[in-house]
Design an enzyme around this catalytic site. Sequence first.
Site, mmCIF file in Angstrom:
data_model
loop_
_atom_site.group_PDB
_atom_site.id
_atom_site.type_symbol
_atom_site.label_atom_id
_atom_site.label_comp_id
_atom_site.label_asym_id
_atom_site.label_seq_id
_atom_site.Cartn_x
_atom_site.Cartn_y
_atom_site.Cartn_z
ATOM 1 N N THR A 15 -1.212 0.871 -10.309
ATOM 2 C CA THR A 15 -2.397 0.350 -9.833
ATOM 3 C C THR A 15 -2.941 0.981 -9.085
ATOM 4 O OG1 THR A 15 -3.658 -1.382 -9.297
ATOM 5 C CG2 THR A 15 -2.123 -1.107 -8.099
ATOM 6 N N GLU A 36 -12.881 0.402 -9.956
ATOM 7 C CA GLU A 36 -12.059 -0.680 -11.676
ATOM 8 C C GLU A 36 -13.041 -0.500 -12.285
ATOM 9 O OE1 GLU A 36 -10.186 -1.552 -7.676
ATOM 10 O OE2 GLU A 36 -12.915 -1.064 -7.268
ATOM 11 N N ASP A 54 -4.721 -10.024 -8.437
ATOM 12 C CA ASP A 54 -4.613 -8.492 -9.802
ATOM 13 C C ASP A 54 -3.968 -8.333 -9.935
ATOM 14 O OD1 ASP A 54 -4.629 -7.232 -7.305
ATOM 15 O OD2 ASP A 54 -6.850 -6.694 -7.089
ATOM 16 N N GLU A 97 1.018 -0.819 -0.091
ATOM 17 C CA GLU A 97 -0.372 0.008 0.058
ATOM 18 C C GLU A 97 1.171 1.269 0.108
ATOM 19 O OE1 GLU A 97 -3.100 0.440 -0.425
ATOM 20 O OE2 GLU A 97 -4.052 -1.488 0.182
#
Length: 638
Positions: free
Chosen positions: A616, A530, A396, A263
């Site tokens: 991402t 997303e 993912d 993160e």
Amino acid sequence: LLSTLSSFPQSNMTTPALLPLSGRRIPTLSPGAASFPHHRATLRLSEKFILLLILSAFITLCFGAFFFLPDNSKHKLSHSAPSPPDHKPQRGRDLMEEEESLRDKIRVDHERALQEAKEKLRKSRDELRAEIQTEKSKVVEDLKKKKEVPKPLPPVPMPKVVGVNDGDPVEPDVKEKRDKIREMMKHAWDSYRQYGWGHNELKPLAKKGHSTNIFGNSQMGATIVDALDSLYMMGLHDEFKDGQEWIEQNLDFSVNAEVSVFEVNIRFIGGLLAAYYLSGQEVFKVKAVQLAEKLLPAFNTPTGIPWAMVNLKSGVGRNWGWASAGSSILAEFGTLHMEFVHLTYLTGNPAYYQKVMHIRKLLAKMDRPNGLYPNYLNPRTGRWGQHHTSVGGLGDSFYEYLLKAWLMSDKTDTEARKTYDDAIEAIERHLIRKSNGGLTFIGEWKNGHLERKMGHLTCFAGGMFALGADGSPDAKAGHYLQLGAEIAHTCHESYDRTVLKLGPEAFKFDSGLEAVAVRQNEKYYILRPEVIETYWYMWRFTHDPKYRQWGWEAAQAIDKYCRVSGGFSGVKDVYSSNPTYDDVQQSFFLAETLKYLYLLFSSDDLMPLESWVFNTEAHPLPVLHLANLTLPGSQAQR
């Protein structure tokens, strides 16, 4: 000493209050009254503190005298013993004089210490307070001087930066929609600025700061760092400047905080690097490198697979307790490549590049069940954990970064592209299915069984398939673009089949239910990006107007059901016409959801995909034309 104590003045004294100073507590004096009695009254803390100092000094002097004064008996014995033939009488006299001089010095020091103690005890409260304040200031100054001056970074050419301030749409209605997204961004930012400034995130209903364990126990301003590039793209330059000033003055990584490596990498390092490339402000590059150095100890494992968490101060790492017997997670250690390649480019330090390449090489040697990558890998043994494969949570962004490593390298990292193509082929064979109602979905593989469930996180894959269509093997570009469109359609259905027109966290395709959440704990929406991310990629590659229409539906639903007076909040049940709030404005809402909506209603001139690759967390990093660089392992270098 007793005479000194008896002369202690009976003026009003004070008790020590503890004030925080740079993480330490230093005693200072606060108003209060207590005289010093000669008999059995209780001493106040400040008086005890001063007496303790005096007694410590006195005892130290006594011990010093005891251990360092010469032993007279030995001295006499040495003089009565016969001298060796070569002993010179002068040397003995010199020795005696040195000893006498030493005794005099100790005596003087002893008397001076006692005199200083007497003077201290005669001082008034204000004088003592002033002295303590002076000492505190001196400590602060000393600490500032001791702070390490960071090494200057080597000058490197700035990659070609294009399309930063462009993107005004021609159509008036589209421009109106884009302006609405900018207004939503301003409401989210202004609310955070007013109620949560410096905290990691915001509780918009309680109107106070919020944080989760991924950021440790420190206020690191995650929302500020995450939002910077969105503010810049949207032309909110005053807000961007406020964020920059906070980072310059307050963002400190020398804190005793255990953070998520993944993160912190995607939000902080990615956000700082993007802000640097967009604005050219050196402070963002410097801060990104400082933080990256704090993450490197996480790689100190037997295999080189990093721990999930690391303490920024001590460098101690560990894994999540729930992750398959202490395993590291595929999506976490596989989502470092983009940022770490840029760190090596900007610093000249090959360590960052080597760390991520080592991970890739280790994975390439491992057996993969059915060609699939399990989500768990033990960093001690180098073996897979339980055989669970997902293109949603836990897996993912590993696949996303294989593709984007190739794109970011100006398509020279053919090894990354080949690994991506092989992985997608296995995913299509084992995980992608069509429902009875004709919806294409991506399931999850668990111990040889396909679970017919798809998460909101998995919906990013529609955009990934479209992004990777060009360059696919065996002329499959059209096939993967179509696959991306089918995933986009399925994810839109998951939104459209709810009351609020916002998608649930996960939805199933069995028992006659399709694209609908079944469990109560899967019905929430936490401002995730997303689905909108996939709409934007599909718009860029097809310009089919339905993607803008679907995006606008989502934007309206967010503004209607998630907007509150103190910002934006997630909702707990998207199937309820009376939703309750989770009272969290996620940092990724400003970094991703609003940014992708803004890009969706901008022209293709804003952040063209030929020049930028989004990490991402939606932080754009420029394509590195490696033919002109000497990055270790690049095709050009070989």
